[in-house]
Design an enzyme around this catalytic site. Structure first.
Site, PDB file in Angstrom:
ATOM      1  N   LYS A  38      23.354 -11.291 -25.216  1.00  0.00           N
ATOM      2  CA  LYS A  38      24.248 -12.047 -25.881  1.00  0.00           C
ATOM      3  C   LYS A  38      25.533 -12.043 -24.704  1.00  0.00           C
ATOM      4  CE  LYS A  38      26.691 -12.821 -30.225  1.00  0.00           C
ATOM      5  NZ  LYS A  38      27.298 -12.105 -31.344  1.00  0.00           N
ATOM      6  N   LYS A 100      24.410   6.590 -11.002  1.00  0.00           N
ATOM      7  CA  LYS A 100      24.228   7.859 -10.887  1.00  0.00           C
ATOM      8  C   LYS A 100      25.482   8.636 -10.716  1.00  0.00           C
ATOM      9  CE  LYS A 100      23.116   5.713  -6.853  1.00  0.00           C
ATOM     10  NZ  LYS A 100      22.467   4.459  -6.182  1.00  0.00           N
ATOM     11  N   GLU A 124      17.512   6.775 -17.220  1.00  0.00           N
ATOM     12  CA  GLU A 124      16.139   6.685 -16.402  1.00  0.00           C
ATOM     13  C   GLU A 124      16.440   6.199 -14.898  1.00  0.00           C
ATOM     14  OE1 GLU A 124      12.960   8.144 -17.303  1.00  0.00           O
ATOM     15  OE2 GLU A 124      13.145   8.063 -15.182  1.00  0.00           O
ATOM     16  N   ILE A 131      11.165   5.023 -10.436  1.00  0.00           N
ATOM     17  CA  ILE A 131      10.062   6.034 -10.786  1.00  0.00           C
ATOM     18  C   ILE A 131      10.654   6.658 -12.079  1.00  0.00           C
ATOM     19  CG2 ILE A 131       9.317   8.152  -9.916  1.00  0.00           C
ATOM     20  CD1 ILE A 131      10.289   7.591  -7.125  1.00  0.00           C
ATOM     21  N   GLY A 182      18.845  -5.006   4.427  1.00  0.00           N
ATOM     22  CA  GLY A 182      19.338  -5.070   3.102  1.00  0.00           C
ATOM     23  C   GLY A 182      19.308  -3.760   2.507  1.00  0.00           C
ATOM     24  N   ASP A 196      24.965  10.257  -1.914  1.00  0.00           N
ATOM     25  CA  ASP A 196      24.013   9.513  -2.929  1.00  0.00           C
ATOM     26  C   ASP A 196      22.962  10.504  -3.526  1.00  0.00           C
ATOM     27  OD1 ASP A 196      22.906   6.841  -4.213  1.00  0.00           O
ATOM     28  OD2 ASP A 196      21.141   7.744  -3.037  1.00  0.00           O
ATOM     29  N   LYS A 200      22.144  12.584  -7.359  1.00  0.00           N
ATOM     30  CA  LYS A 200      20.830  12.737  -7.909  1.00  0.00           C
ATOM     31  C   LYS A 200      20.377  14.037  -7.964  1.00  0.00           C
ATOM     32  CE  LYS A 200      19.909   7.857  -6.072  1.00  0.00           C
ATOM     33  NZ  LYS A 200      19.376   7.288  -4.946  1.00  0.00           N
TER      34      LYS A 200
END
Ligand code: HSE
Length: 405
Positions: A38, A100, A124, A131, A182, A196, A200
């Site tokens: 919406k 994350k 998730e 994954i 990229g 990064d 995680k």
């Protein structure tokens, strides 16, 4: 069911695309209700986009819309994502995210708010892209004491290391190729310096042991010191270098958690994870080793995980999903350098006799065009602090941990 998406970048636009292209299937999977976007929140303009009528720059359009029950946050960064997510949860709307950085920094507070309000906060897509790993860890492996986790958690660095290993490409050229394809950002710092992967690791450690681990508790080393010489020596020993996030159970109130390059032996499932793929190996006391492998980033893989969470949130309106994620503490994550013993790969300007005197019998490695004053070897198990002390008088060129995963 009406839903909203905040952030129309690569992942957010993928989320809208998957919701639309899989509408009938999603309807079956929720038990009857299709998801209908919406609102799409983004400060940018997207002239000509097929969803032009759905765009808003005002977060309140989502917050105050009683029809919207589930929101996907694909904005990234801590603010304003944190403030928006908090307000949505307080209003009883479930939020799902691929962010994350936010989960690693603020997961405890956001899950606590969800607990109070009756909404769900699901993430998730925050680890391993497409994954399945968060749900398997919190549900399918719920009957295990987790002994450890080791993961290739960053696709960009795995791509760079794979090009170095398979194509003899040096780090700078491999990074440039990752940027041209990229995978790596223009500013690749968060990937190549391990930040990064660190975020995680925080999420996986918090889930595995139920206490929040923050990024500043996780010792983090990237891949910028890895050279083709190291790759070549380790090739001669049937090993490869991977950037791993590792988590180890020590006791009920102590864990080790760190990100660093690691020597992985052929035979480990992690040795065969190449290119931009990710893999997470979880060691449980009942199940043994299980490995989750797949695309760790990208528009549709990540959207696949975000939309799956939206389906789950839609199925659990007014029903709680429990993660058992509590508060951490300052001394919960140990200084692994003085605690954990492991073998190390060492490259140094030295001769073999000097090394034998310091380390006893070690496994020496060789490479093409090896200079006569250079050695490379694998030590016995020791702590990193003990290694540093032994190497204090040696002209050391590089050291890399050897993992037992
Ligand atoms: N920059 C990340 C990677 C994106 O390369 O894996 C997915 O988190």
């Amino acid at each position: 069911m009406k839903v909203a998406v905040m952030g129309y970048g690569t992942v957010g636009s993928g989320v809208v695309e998957v919701i639309e292209s899989h509408s009938e299937l999603i309807g079956k999977r929720t038990g009857g209700e299709r998801l209908e976007v919406k609102h799409i929140l983004d400060l940018r303009d997207f002239p000509g986009d097929a969803h032009e009528k759905l765009f808003t720059k005002d977060f309140n359009d989502i917050l105050n819309d009683d029809e919207v029950k589930v929101v996907a946050e694909t904005m990234g960064g801590v603010e304003p994502a944190f403030t928006f997510t908090m307000k949505l949860l307080q209003a009883g709307k479930s939020v799902v995210t691929s962010n994350k950085e936010l989960v690693a920094q603020k997961g405890l507070e956001l899950l606590g708010e969800a607990e109070k309000s009756g909404a769900n906060y699901l993430f998730e897509a925050s680890v391993g892209g497409g994954i399945p790993i968060i749900r398997p860890m919190s549900q399918c492996l719920a009957a295990n004491n987790i002994e450890g986790v080791a993961g290739i958690l960053n696709g960009t660095t795995n791509f760079i290391l794979t090009r170095m290993i398979e194509d003899d490409m040096d780090f700078a050229d491999a990074l440039k190729l990752a940027q041209d394809n990229g995978y790596a950002e223009k500013d690749p710092t968060a990937d190549i310096e391990g930040f990064d992967a660190c975020r995680k690791v925080c999420i996986l450690a918090s889930l595995a042991f139920g206490k929040h681990v923050y990024p500043n508790q996780v010792s983090t080393e990237g891949i910028t010191n890895i050279t083709l010489e190291d790759v070549s020596y380790l090739h001669s020993a049937n090993c490869v270098i991977k950037l791993l996030g590792q988590i180890k159970y020590i006791s009920d109130d102590k864990i080790a958690a760190f990100v660093s390059p690691a020597v992985v032996q052929h035979g480990s499932q992690l040795a065969y994870v190449n290119g931009v793929f990710n893999a997470i190996l979880v060691r449980g006391d009942a199940v043994g080793d299980v490995c989750f492998y797949g695309p760790g980033a990208g528009k549709l893989p990540t959207a696949s995980a975000v939309v799956a969470d939206m389906v789950d949130a839609a199925k659990h309106i007014n029903r709680k999903k429990i993660f058992g994620w509590g508060a951490g503490s300052e001394d919960y994550v140990v200084d692994y350098k003085s605690t954990l013993e492991m073998p190390f790969y060492v490259r140094a300007k030295a001769d073999e006799n000097e090394i034998k005197e310091l380390f006893g019998e070690v496994q020496f490695l060789s490479r093409h065009d090896q200079p006569s004053d250079e050695v490379a070897f694998i030590t016995d198990k020791m702590t990193e602090n003990a290694l540093t002390a032994k190497l204090s008088g040696v002209n050391t060129l590089n050291t890399i941990k050897v993992t037992n995963y």
